[in-house]
Scaffold this active site. Sequence first.
Site, short mmCIF file in Angstrom:
data_model
loop_
_atom_site.label_atom_id
_atom_site.label_comp_id
_atom_site.label_asym_id
_atom_site.label_seq_id
_atom_site.Cartn_x
_atom_site.Cartn_y
_atom_site.Cartn_z
N GLU A 34 0.87 -1.19 0.00
CA GLU A 34 0.00 0.00 0.00
C GLU A 34 0.90 1.24 0.00
OE1 GLU A 34 -3.50 -0.27 2.84
OE2 GLU A 34 -2.20 -1.87 3.59
N ARG A 262 4.78 -13.49 9.54
CA ARG A 262 5.35 -12.16 9.39
C ARG A 262 6.63 -12.04 10.20
NH1 ARG A 262 1.48 -7.72 11.76
NH2 ARG A 262 3.35 -6.47 11.43
N LYS A 272 2.86 0.71 10.81
CA LYS A 272 2.96 1.98 10.09
C LYS A 272 2.34 3.13 10.89
CE LYS A 272 3.01 0.52 5.23
NZ LYS A 272 2.23 0.55 3.98
#
Length: 569
Positions: A34, A262, A272
Site C-alpha cells: 500500500e 510475518r 505503520k
Amino acid sequence: MDNETTKNFIETIIDEDNEKNTYGKRVHTRFPPEPNGYLHLGHAKSICLNFGIAKKYGGLTNLRFDDTNPSKENTEYVDSIKRDVKWLGFDWDDRMFYASDYFDKLYEYAKKLITLGKAYVDDLSGDEIRAYRGTFNEPGKESPYRNRSVEENLKLFEEMKDGKYADGEKVLRAKIDMASPNLNMRDPILYRIVHADHHRTGSKWCIYPMYDLAHPVSDAIERITHSICTLEFEAHRPLYNWVLEDWEDPEGQKPRQIEFARLNVTNMITSKRKLRTLVEKGIVSGWDDPRMPTICGFRRRGYSPESIHKFIDKIGYTTYDALNDIALLESSVRDDLNSRATRVSAVINPVKLIITNYPEGQVEELEAINNPEDPEAGSHMIEFSRELWMEREDFMEDAPKKYFRMTPGQEVRLKNAYIVKCTGCKKDENGIITEVYCEYDANTRSGMPDANRKVKGTLHWVSCNHCLQAEVRLYDRLWKVENPRDELAAIREAKNCEALEAMKEIINPDSLKVLPNCYIEKFAATLPVLSYLQFQRIGYFNIDKDSTPEKLVFNRTVGLKDTWGKINK
C-alpha cells in the site's frame, strides 16, 4: 533445485503444483504494498520471498501498488517503495501495476456479483454493521437491506459511483453467510464511498474497492499463480477464494493464496501507524531516521542489502509466528560488513598523545590496509607525526594488572606504526587529563629490524595536523524493552493514555548520542556518501547523507560486539 531438506514449505507447495501441472508449471508472484507509508523490515522479508522464489523457479514477479485508499496515499510513498525494492536488489522489469489500473474491471465484476445475487447495497452505518456481525460465539444478523432486488442493487450501486451519496451512507456488501464461524465471511464490505481525489485517477471515482475484493481480482487479472501473504490473512483465504468463484480465466487457472509468518523482531515496532506517530511527533527525524525499522532508515544507517538478505535467510520462511532476536540481525550486519567495510582510523573521544622523542616537524606516510578480508580492496596512506589524537578510554593512569592499553611504563603498538611506551600524562586544574606522553621505538615500524616485536595492546590514532574534525552519531536501539508492541498495549490499558505517552515511557533515552568533536583521517573525506566503514576497534559506521566536505557526518551502524547481550545478562 536444492535438496528437499533445504526447501521451505512454499517451495514444496510450488513443486506439488508443478507436478500436477496446475499452472502449466508457471510461477508468477507479486509484491503488493500500500503506498501509504515507507517500507519496513517486514516488507523486506516479503520482497525477498516473492522476488526470490519466482527467480528460483524461473518465474516472474510483479510490483503492484494496492492504491485503494486515496485519503492516505501519495506519490512520495510510491517513489520510496520503488527505490527500496531496487536497493534490495530486485527488479520488476515492465511489470509495475496499480490496483487503480483495474478500477473499471473491478466495478464491472462487482456488478456481476450483484447480478448473480451475491452482493447487495446496504444502508446500515458502520457501527450498525459491526453490531449486526455478531461475535465468535454468536452468529450475526442479516441486514434489513440484504434482500433487495438485483435491479435495485444495480441502480443504487451506480448512484454510489455517480456521487449521489455521502461517505458512509451506503456500502456494497458480499452476500455470503451471516452465521459463518469465520467472521470474514459474514457479508464483508466490498465497496465504500470515499469523496477524495486519488493520486492517479483524480476525481473520476468516489467509490473504492476494499482489499478483500481488489486483491484477489487484481491477482486474477495479472494471472498470478501463488499469492503469498502473511499469516493474518489466513482467515481471509476462504473469502479470497469466494471472490474468485465467478472469475473467468482463459485457462481456468485461479491464483492460490499461501500464508507465511510475518517478521517480528525484538526491540522493534513495524506498525505503520506507530511509525507515523514517531515521525509526526518529532520523536525521530523522519522516515529515514537511522533508528527506524524502515528500509530507508537501515540504508541511511549503513546496513547493506546483503546483510538484510543474510538475516532473512537465517530466520527462513515458516508458519510459526516467532519473535526473532534483534541480535541475530545485528550479527548478520557484522558478518557482511566485515568483508566489505573500508577500515579507517577515527577517534571519537579524543585526548592528545605526544611522542616526546619523535622529531618535531617530521611527518611520515604509512600504509593502511583498506580491508584485510578482501585482497582486492587495496590500501591507502595515513600520516604519522609527533602529536596524535588517541581515545581517552585507551589511557589509565593507575591501571589494573591485565590492562593492555596505554598506562605509564607499559608498551603498546600504534596501529600501522610504532611501538611506544607511556611515560606519563598532564592534567588541568580539575584533574582532567589533557595530554598523554610516550616515547617511540624507531625500529618497530614495518620494514624495520624489530617490526615483528610483540606487545599485547594495539591502539588506533590519527595525526593532529593531518586529520579532519567530524560529527559522529551513535545510534542504538530505539526501544529499551524486548517486546515494545505488547508493552505499549499494557501501558495504555493500565494508564488509559494515548499511544504517544506510552511510547515515551519505553523509548531508549540513549538511542542517539551526537559527538560533535571527533577526528578522522583525511582519506575518509574522499569516499562517497553512504560508504561502509569500520572505525578501527570501535565499530561499523557509514557516511551520512548530511555529510559535506565542510562538515563530515558519520552514523554508527552497529558495534563490533553485541554490548546489549552483555547488558541484559
